[in-house]
Design a protein around this motif. Sequence first.
Motif, mmCIF file in Angstrom:
data_model
loop_
_atom_site.group_PDB
_atom_site.id
_atom_site.type_symbol
_atom_site.label_atom_id
_atom_site.label_comp_id
_atom_site.label_asym_id
_atom_site.label_seq_id
_atom_site.Cartn_x
_atom_site.Cartn_y
_atom_site.Cartn_z
ATOM 1 N N MET A 1 0.855 -1.195 0.000
ATOM 2 C CA MET A 1 0.000 0.000 0.000
ATOM 3 C C MET A 1 0.887 1.240 0.000
ATOM 4 N N ARG A 2 0.442 2.255 -0.758
ATOM 5 C CA ARG A 2 1.164 3.533 -0.797
ATOM 6 C C ARG A 2 0.187 4.665 -0.499
ATOM 7 N N ILE A 3 0.587 5.554 0.400
ATOM 8 C CA ILE A 3 -0.272 6.628 0.885
ATOM 9 C C ILE A 3 0.372 7.979 0.585
ATOM 10 N N LEU A 4 -0.452 8.953 0.234
ATOM 11 C CA LEU A 4 -0.008 10.338 0.114
ATOM 12 C C LEU A 4 -0.469 11.088 1.361
ATOM 13 N N ILE A 5 0.474 11.713 2.070
ATOM 14 C CA ILE A 5 0.155 12.508 3.254
ATOM 15 C C ILE A 5 0.312 13.977 2.884
ATOM 16 N N ILE A 6 -0.783 14.722 2.931
ATOM 17 C CA ILE A 6 -0.762 16.167 2.648
ATOM 18 C C ILE A 6 -1.040 16.876 3.966
ATOM 19 N N GLU A 7 0.008 17.394 4.570
ATOM 20 C CA GLU A 7 -0.056 17.929 5.939
ATOM 21 C C GLU A 7 1.042 18.983 6.098
ATOM 22 N N ASP A 8 0.687 20.187 6.590
ATOM 23 C CA ASP A 8 1.690 21.247 6.690
ATOM 24 C C ASP A 8 2.563 21.123 7.929
ATOM 25 N N ASP A 9 2.194 20.285 8.884
ATOM 26 C CA ASP A 9 3.030 20.023 10.057
ATOM 27 C C ASP A 9 4.081 18.981 9.657
ATOM 28 N N GLN A 10 5.277 19.466 9.349
ATOM 29 C CA GLN A 10 6.297 18.572 8.809
ATOM 30 C C GLN A 10 6.745 17.516 9.823
ATOM 31 N N GLU A 11 6.774 17.879 11.090
ATOM 32 C CA GLU A 11 7.155 16.904 12.115
ATOM 33 C C GLU A 11 6.125 15.783 12.206
ATOM 34 N N LEU A 12 4.837 16.133 12.133
ATOM 35 C CA LEU A 12 3.785 15.119 12.139
ATOM 36 C C LEU A 12 3.887 14.239 10.913
ATOM 37 N N CYS A 13 4.174 14.855 9.767
ATOM 38 C CA CYS A 13 4.342 14.079 8.536
ATOM 39 C C CYS A 13 5.424 13.018 8.694
ATOM 40 N N GLN A 14 6.569 13.434 9.189
ATOM 41 C CA GLN A 14 7.692 12.519 9.342
ATOM 42 C C GLN A 14 7.367 11.402 10.332
ATOM 43 N N THR A 15 6.678 11.754 11.407
ATOM 44 C CA THR A 15 6.306 10.754 12.409
ATOM 45 C C THR A 15 5.351 9.731 11.822
ATOM 46 N N LEU A 16 4.329 10.216 11.108
ATOM 47 C CA LEU A 16 3.367 9.295 10.492
ATOM 48 C C LEU A 16 4.055 8.398 9.463
ATOM 49 N N ALA A 17 4.907 8.994 8.633
ATOM 50 C CA ALA A 17 5.595 8.212 7.605
ATOM 51 C C ALA A 17 6.453 7.122 8.228
ATOM 52 N N TYR A 18 7.145 7.462 9.330
ATOM 53 C CA TYR A 18 8.007 6.494 10.016
ATOM 54 C C TYR A 18 7.188 5.328 10.570
ATOM 55 N N ARG A 19 6.075 5.654 11.229
ATOM 56 C CA ARG A 19 5.264 4.599 11.845
ATOM 57 C C ARG A 19 4.539 3.776 10.780
#
Length: 223
Positions: free
Chosen positions: A1-19
């Motif tokens: 599965m591949r997901i696109l995360i569109i979120e201006d909080d870059q720290e949250l983006c990185q955390t979600l991508a890592y998990r």
Amino acid sequence: MRILIIEDDQELCQTLAYRLKKEGIASDLCHDGAEGLEIARGNAYDLILLDRMLPSLSGTDLLAQYRREGFVTPVILVTALGEVRERVEGLDAGADDYLVKPIAFEELMARIRSISRRPQRYDSSRSAVDQGLSLELDTKVLSYREKSCCLSKTEGDLMEVFLKNPGKILSRNMILTKVWGISTEVEEGNLDNYIHFLRRRLKSIDSIHSIRTIRGIGYSLEV
């Protein structure tokens, strides 16, 4: 599965991508609404995680435009805006689900699993049709008026993408992903070869449709 995360909080983006990566899910990240819309248009994703409050284009405006253009990729709105009115606005704009920040990652994963179990809307019909040109998805028979021809599996998969997006400019990357898969290593020249095959097929059944080359971008099925 591949997901696109569109979120201006870059720290949250990185955390979600890592998990998500630890769960076997690949992610692409974007922090701007207008850019996110372009990325979503040009690539094939299994799911989009979308914030509402974004620079240049709000999440709800992005989503409404994406749906007007006929894209059916599931979208989960992930936002701090949690009032009933705001939830209704998001769902009416075309969201498949709505999560209010701060989110529990376990709940996000449950929502993702729930959406992945749903039948995809574009699979509800076993044929694809545009202005008299039709493709039977099971048999790969392409027809226009009284004439028809049989397509190979790859030709059929490619024609299905065009027929479900008539008149739209489809990027080369989106087509390659839809037909050959996200992790494909197929050479782009193969796509050009199959476009050539489809053009011959359309000509053989006297279809009024044509596949136009959009230089530097991709292709479009037009009448």
